[in-house]
Design a protein around this motif. Structure first.
Motif, short mmCIF file in Angstrom:
data_model
loop_
_atom_site.label_atom_id
_atom_site.label_comp_id
_atom_site.label_asym_id
_atom_site.label_seq_id
_atom_site.Cartn_x
_atom_site.Cartn_y
_atom_site.Cartn_z
N GLU A 194 32.56 32.73 45.03
CA GLU A 194 31.60 33.79 44.76
C GLU A 194 32.20 34.95 43.99
N GLN A 195 33.50 34.88 43.69
CA GLN A 195 34.17 36.01 43.06
C GLN A 195 34.21 35.84 41.54
N ALA A 196 33.77 36.89 40.83
CA ALA A 196 33.61 36.81 39.38
C ALA A 196 34.91 36.49 38.66
N TRP A 197 36.03 37.08 39.11
CA TRP A 197 37.30 36.83 38.43
C TRP A 197 37.69 35.36 38.51
N ALA A 198 37.44 34.74 39.69
CA ALA A 198 37.81 33.34 39.87
C ALA A 198 36.92 32.43 39.03
N ARG A 199 35.63 32.76 38.96
CA ARG A 199 34.72 31.94 38.16
C ARG A 199 34.98 32.12 36.66
N LYS A 200 35.51 33.28 36.28
CA LYS A 200 35.88 33.47 34.88
C LYS A 200 37.05 32.57 34.51
N ALA A 206 41.90 38.26 48.37
CA ALA A 206 41.83 38.88 49.69
C ALA A 206 41.12 40.22 49.63
N LYS A 207 41.41 41.00 48.60
CA LYS A 207 40.81 42.34 48.49
C LYS A 207 39.33 42.25 48.15
N GLU A 208 39.00 41.34 47.23
CA GLU A 208 37.61 41.29 46.78
C GLU A 208 36.68 40.70 47.83
N TRP A 209 37.15 39.75 48.63
CA TRP A 209 36.21 39.22 49.61
C TRP A 209 36.12 40.14 50.83
N THR A 210 37.02 41.12 50.91
CA THR A 210 36.88 42.16 51.94
C THR A 210 35.89 43.23 51.51
#
Length: 736
Positions: free
Chosen positions: A620-626, A72-76
């Motif tokens: 699109e979030q780096a943490w999720a793709r990691k 939520a924080k990162e896509w904001t």
């Protein structure tokens, strides 16, 4: 990871104009998935710096997941966030855009919608969104109604819709009200709570520690199956046979609640006759589950109190409604409806208005003669008709209308909160439908495959920037979502966008009637609580409001069926020409012609959930793709050996009637069954070139059909139990 499209407007983060603003902690609610957990938002100078669980929230009790903490924080605040409207500069689908102002964007959308409306009529304009469970979805429905169009598409034909229609036809009204903490037996069917629902998972572990038995029906080995007292592992798509055989055992052994059945169930005699020959041995032949395990599951559940916990594993299917009705009959005949430790019926404070209340309120509905023209209402009245779940269109039929003009032309689309190129099966047909339209507008927080095919893109707020008041049956309670963050650019919420469009369309004599009287989210929140005893100021301060409720007081409740009882034999379904008794239908892979079965010898099961993603979101979030860098397909060692597949290979697969293929990375494990390929959905590659962003390569929906078979009640297509075949195996990534 930054999306590859031509123009991204980079604006600095908007900070509070008060540099000495105090650090605050605001109770709120996380909406990053359908679980809905209580949260605490730490805010400094208008920026949310930390999101944590709220242990005092009566529904979530401190449960939370990484999507709420990080997603939520990162896509904001991510760099790639859309901060201003964009207009297409090249041909549609090239992914080339230029920034424009809001007045220009809304004016152009209103002009194009008005042109379509004056030429083809209001029904030629359609909306697409997630559904009316969220306020943002309701705003899409009211916008379309204001235009005079009954046509809006929702994702629930593939996600939760079969469950909802089955629940409505049976009259249970038990969605989301599992009383796990007080149960003696939890029956989990087609759901992976450890990933999909942290509230349920925490409650299940508490119940297990107190001695409750856990029965799991799932072909895939989940953490719930690991802690289960009894794990039934059926072939995909055969769950209904198990449920009907369990009912047979309960009735034959007199394990059902006779007084409850006599008082509150309709059609028991016909249902008894219906399951007389549907023995555990019969179900074993259909499902592959040993008959003695099916009988044992029936006895576990019948001892009660027991609660039924279901998931998408038995939803989104051409047999989804009948499968859910088969399990709902177990809830009914054992008396586990609104029973402590069973499934609570839906409750709400007196006078409180939900989004569904507004959706069905005659004051905000189009005339019946217009509703009757909704695409899908004739063929699927229990879905698209006036008494349907959300009165939404049959999505595949809307795509047909776009492409062929039948039953009438659909020439313009506004999609917001629905990434339809990813979530609708048959990607190529969806692309062709979008390309055929006169105009496409998309509301989005960032550049997605669907947005890349738009003519105008509107930047939207996230849940950290929006206010929402909603009902949570898990408490039960009313829960509050706070607009805690200063907006990070020129974004607007769906309600504000709808208000602006209605105002501009009215200037062009292109509305039927203004169905949206609330101009802000705060006004709508006030409306929801106005006739209740809930104080909005206190709700904002605390983050939730509990209310008194009683379980088992059925004589004072409304059971919304013709009989006023829980209908094992559905009179509404009978009137609609649909099988009135819950019936087992062979999964589509077994219904295929022999020649097809020989060419497609494997079974595809989709819907596998991952903690880092919610459908197509957060890719699109780096943490999720990691955590999860690749789209995986789970392959049994026996299947892998037969097809020459090794760990880490890339498999290209397809299904009958599909127009495309999908490439997935192999994970060899006996968590899945032999002959079954298990995968997730929603994959795309934001770092890949626009407009495809890899969807033609890694999106499983590219390899699936949306053309039927369809559930006779909801029009849902199969997302599991589908015949498939492996086209190629490569040790090297084909999507690098």
């Amino acid at each position: 990871m930054r999306a590859c499209f031509e123009v991204v407007v980079q604006s600095p983060f908007i900070q509070s104009e008060t540099p000495d603003a105090a650090r605050t902690v605001q109770p709120s609610t996380c909406w990053e998935c359908g679980t809905i957990c209580g949260s605490l938002l730490t805010t400094e100078n208008g920026v949310v710096t930390k999101i944590s669980p709220n242990p005092s929230h009566p529904a979530s009790k401190g449960a939370f997941c990484v999507k709420g903490i990080r997603g939520a924080k990162e896509w904001t605040y991510q760099d790639g966030r859309l901060r201003t409207p964009l207009r297409r500069t090249g041909t549609r689908g090239e992914g080339r855009f230029e920034p424009i102002g809001w007045d220009e964007a809304i004016g152009e959308i209103a002009d194009r919608f008005a042109e379509v409306r004056h030429r083809y009529g209001p029904m030629a304009i359609a909306g697409a969104t997630n559904g009316a469970f969220f306020g943002r979805g309701l705003m899409m429905a009211l916008l379309m109604r204001s235009i005079g169009s009954p046509n809006w598409m929702i994702n629930q034909d593939l996600c939760g819709g079969c469950r909802a229609v089955a629940d409505k036809m049976t009259g249970l009204n038990v969605g989301g009200g599992e009383d796990i903490d007080e149960t003696s037996c939890a029956l989990i069917v087609g759901r992976n709570p450890s990933v999909a629902d942290p509230i349920q998972w925490m409650a299940l572990k508490r119940a297990k520690a107190k001695g409750a038995s856990i029965v799991v029906i799932d072909p895939f080995r989940t953490p719930a199956a690991e802690i289960a007292d009894l794990w039934l592992r059926p072939r995909p798509g055969t769950d209904a046979a198990i449920a009907l055989a369990m009912a047979h055992v309960m009735i034959a052994e007199k394990l059902y609640d006779k007084p409850f059945v006599e008082s509150w169930c309709y059609g028991f005699d016909r249902f008894t006759q219906h399951v007389r020959e549907l023995t555990p041995s019969w179900a074993e032949a259909q499902s592959g589950v040993p008959a003695h395990d099916i009988a044992a599951a029936a006895r576990h559940y019948a001892r009660g109190p027991a609660c039924f916990i279901s998931g998408h594993g038995i939803d989104g299917s051409s047999a989804g409604v009948q499968t859910f009705r088969a399990f709902f009959t177990l809830v009914a005949i054992t008396g586990n409806v609104d029973r402590v430790g069973g499934n609570r019926r839906g409750k709400k404070p007196e006078g409180f208005q939900t989004t569904f209340d507004v959706l069905f309120d005659p004051n905000y509905r189009l005339p019946p003669e217009i509703e009757a023209l909704r695409i899908g209402a004739k063929d699927f009245p229990l879905w698209s008709g006036p008494q349907g779940y959300q009165m939404a269109c049959h999505n595949p039929s809307v795509l047909t209308a776009m492409l062929t003009g039948e039953p009438y032309p659909v020439r313009a689309l506004y999609a917001s909160g629905a990434n339809i190129l990813l979530t609708y099966p048959d990607l190529e047909r969806t692309v062709a439908a979008l390309n055929s339209l006169d105009f496409v507008a998309v509301g989005s927080q960032y550049m997605t495959p669907t947005a890349a095919w738009a003519d105008i893109i509107l930047p939207k707020t996230t849940t950290l920037e929006e206010e929402e008041v909603s009902l949570h049956q898990g408490g039960p309670c009313v829960t509050y979502t706070a607009a805690a963050s200063v907006r990070q650019g020129e974004q607007k919420c769906d309600q504000e966008i709808a208000v602006l469009l209605i105002e501009e369309l009215a200037k062009r004599q292109a509305i039927y009637r203004d169905y949206l009287p609330w101009k802000t989210q705060s006004e709508f929140a006030e409306y929801c609580v106005a006739k209740s005893a809930i104080d909005l100021a206190e709700l904002r301060r605390v983050g939730y409001a509990t209310f008194p409720f009683e379980q088992g007081d059925l004589s004072r409740q409304v059971i919304a069926t013709p009989s006023g009882k829980f209908e094992l034999y559905s009179q509404v379904m009978e009137q609609a020409g649909v099988e009135a008794l819950p019936t087992f239908l062979l999964p589509s892979n077994q219904r295929e012609q022999k020649a097809v079965s020989e060419d497609f010898p494997l079974v595809l099961q989709t819907g596998f959930r991952e903690k880092s993603y919610h459908h197509s979101r957060f890719r699109e979030q780096a943490w999720a793709r990691k955590v999860s860098p690749h789209p995986l397909v789970y392959v049994h060692p026996q299947t892998a050996e037969q097809h020459g597949v090794h760990e880490g290979d890339w498999i290209k697969l397809t299904t009958p009637r599909a127009s495309g293929t999908c490439s997935l990375k192999a994970r060899i494990t006996d968590d899945t069954l032999p002959g079954v390929l298990t995968t997730g959905m929603g994959w795309w590659l934001p770092e890949a070139p626009a407009p495809e962003f890899g969807v033609r390569t890694v999106n499983i929906n590219a390899a699936m059909s949306y053309s039927g078979p369809w559930d006779s009640s909801t029009g849902s297509a199969d997302t599991g139990g589908i015949a498939c075949r492996i086209l190629s195996v490569s040790p090297e990534s084909e999507v690098a």
